[in-house]
Design an enzyme around this catalytic site. Structure first.
Site, PDB file in Angstrom:
ATOM      1  N   ASP A  65      -0.554   8.241  -3.436  1.00 53.70           N
ATOM      2  CA  ASP A  65       0.629   8.476  -3.379  1.00 53.70           C
ATOM      3  C   ASP A  65       2.248   8.758  -4.407  1.00 53.70           C
ATOM      4  OD1 ASP A  65       3.322   7.430  -2.395  1.00 53.70           O
ATOM      5  OD2 ASP A  65       2.285   6.126  -0.654  1.00 53.70           O
ATOM      6  N   CYS A  84       7.669   8.290   2.101  1.00 48.93           N
ATOM      7  CA  CYS A  84       5.942   8.313   2.820  1.00 48.93           C
ATOM      8  C   CYS A  84       6.212   8.561   4.162  1.00 48.93           C
ATOM      9  CB  CYS A  84       5.835   6.743   1.910  1.00 48.93           C
ATOM     10  SG  CYS A  84       6.028   6.725   0.361  1.00 48.93           S
ATOM     11  N   HIS A 137       3.945  13.108  -1.621  1.00 51.66           N
ATOM     12  CA  HIS A 137       4.898  13.703  -2.417  1.00 51.66           C
ATOM     13  C   HIS A 137       4.946  13.129  -3.867  1.00 51.66           C
ATOM     14  CE1 HIS A 137       5.880   9.277  -2.411  1.00 51.66           C
ATOM     15  NE2 HIS A 137       6.275   9.704  -1.489  1.00 51.66           N
TER      16      HIS A 137
END
Length: 478
Positions: free
Chosen positions: A14, A54, A314
């Site tokens: 993440d 997210c 991302h």
């Protein structure tokens, strides 16, 4: 003839910037285990998420669709059950997709009672996955582990929950209350290794998601002071554009570190350097634990028979252009790593533009499956030199009460941006008529010089290309 993979392992990290592995930040943080994986992988060095933040980015990753087609465009927006996904397609192949972590999915309300508590959890697992380890935002399983080890931690889903990320003495940069062997990253890895080890006699498929280096930026020792803030290069400076004034017109990223009030414009030089160093410490921690998984694959003789994909949902601005987080249209937020290794995959690198929605079609193809027609992505094996990536993002709130709507005096539907990434340039256009942005990402990868005002012809050409790409993918499903 290529041997079909026995196992499937997908690792999603993440908020992980691609330049941590191949770019400017790579020189600051050693990632020996990710480098070890890269040495045996096909590395896609111009890979981009198609939306942020997210939840939407993972919805696109798992459905192979642009956000405009799956419509889960914000964190907490439900994802309709009718979309084919990685999980549903693996089950058609006779594979049980095991989930270690989270998918950031809000369930489809059409199949739930109004009072179903799952409707209040946007980190609910995507249907079709077998949730082997719960590591959702609520963190019940990890908290119970910490409490069993004797740590004084708060209950989940309480106002005090954030105390679990309080650094020692409440001082940013100090270590966490838990030891490195008990961190969420270590805990996840322990459970992955334990659960897969008892399943290794049969083919397995696992989706493993690491929350770090996502905020809050607090790390256990020794990672909290692995990097000296004074050695951190300062972020690149912003340029003049209405986006920046609107972005900074209200607080954001309040959970970035302990005590932060969300005013990104008032961060001191020392705070910026310390936060960047803490982020890199979390990167080093994740690298260490991914190395444990790679070693287990080697030791159990499964490396050569496992199809392994590593990517991120991302990136993170990390202070560049005066911005933190990922809710932006810049290269730092969309550019993510992608590595693919396994039977029949030759090591090397690809510089052609690729997208997160290409991941599932690629994996299904290598496993002998069919790619559903609903998916916008294509196999990474069939990229053309003129491939492009489109990144969509919502800047407003559903009720039009956000800082962009107030700053621009517009409704939420006008507070949107769409980005086109080509092999050489990046164009961002805004639904509400704000000036476009154009960058040469070969010469200016950090997007510091807006060329839109001085190159109107290229801006218009790329705008037309963006509109054409968007219309083609929207019309394809009708």
């Amino acid at each position: 003839m290529t041997t079909q993979p026995r196992n499937l392992l997908i690792i999603v990290v993440d908020q992980f910037r691609a330049d941590l592995l191949h770019g400017a930040l790579a020189s600051l943080v050693p990632t020996p285990n990710l480098d070890r994986l890269a040495a045996r992988s096909q590395v896609y060095r111009n890979h981009h998420t198609v939306t942020v933040p997210c939840g939407p980015s993972r919805a696109s990753l798992l459905t192979g669709q642009y956000a405009m087609n799956h419509r889960a465009v914000r964190n907490g927006t439900p994802l309709s059950r009718h979309h084919p996904t990685l999980a549903s397609e693996l089950r058609k192949l006779g594979r049980e997709p095991l989930l270690f972590g989270y998918t950031d999915t809000q369930p489809d309300p059409d199949e739930r009672a109004p009072a179903d508590p799952a409707l209040g959890q946007y980190t609910h697992p995507l249907p079709g996955f077998t949730e082997v380890l719960e590591m959702r935002d609520e963190a019940w399983t990890w908290l119970s582990h910490l409490r069993a080890k004797g740590y004084d931690v708060p209950d989940a889903q309480t106002p005090e929950f954030g105390e679990v990320y309080r650094p020692k003495d409440g001082i940013p940069g100090q270590s966490t209350l838990y030891r490195a062997e008990d961190s969420d990253t270590a805990f996840l890895t322990d459970r992955v290794l334990g659960q897969l080890d008892v399943r290794k006699s049969h083919p397995w498929s696992a989706f493993v998601t690491y929350i770090r280096p996502h905020p809050p930026y607090v790390a256990p020792a020794p990672y909290n002071d692995m990097f000296t803030p004074a050695d951190m290069p300062m972020p690149v400076a912003p340029f003049d554009h209405p986006f920046f004034d609107a972005f900074h017109s209200g607080p954001s990223e309040t959970g970035m570190f302990w005590g932060f009030n969300g005013d990104q414009t008032r961060l001191s030089v020392d705070q910026i350097a310390l936060t960047r160093a803490s982020y890199l410490g979390l990167v080093a921690e994740v690298d260490h634990h991914i190395g444990r998984i790679l070693t287990w694959l080697d030791d159990t003789g499964q490396t050569d028979t496992t199809l392994l994909a590593l990517t991120a949902d991302h990136g993170e601005m990390l202070g560049d252009l005066g911005l933190w987080g990922k809710q932006t249209m810049f290269h730092q937020a969309s550019h993510v790593p992608m590595m693919l290794s396994g039977p029949g995959i030759a090591p090397g690198h690809v510089d052609t533009v690729s997208r997160t929605i290409d991941s599932v079609p690629t994996l299904l193809g290598k496993l002998g499956g069919k790619v559903p027609v609903q998916m916008d992505g294509q196999s990474l094996d069939s990229l053309s030199p003129d491939s492009v990536a489109m990144t969509e993002l919502e800047l407003g709130k559903p009720d039009s009460s956000g800082r962009f709507e107030v700053a621009w005096d517009q409704k939420a539907e006008a507070c949107r941006a769409c980005v086109l990434q080509t092999a050489t340039h990046r164009l961002a256009v805004f639904a509400g008529g704000q000036p476009p942005m154009l960058f040469d990402t070969v010469e200016d990868p950090y997007c510091t010089i807006n060329l839109a005002g001085t190159n109107a012809e290229l801006t218009q050409t790329l705008t037309n290309q963006l509109l054409s790409h968007r219309l083609q993918n929207a019309a394809r499903l009708h």
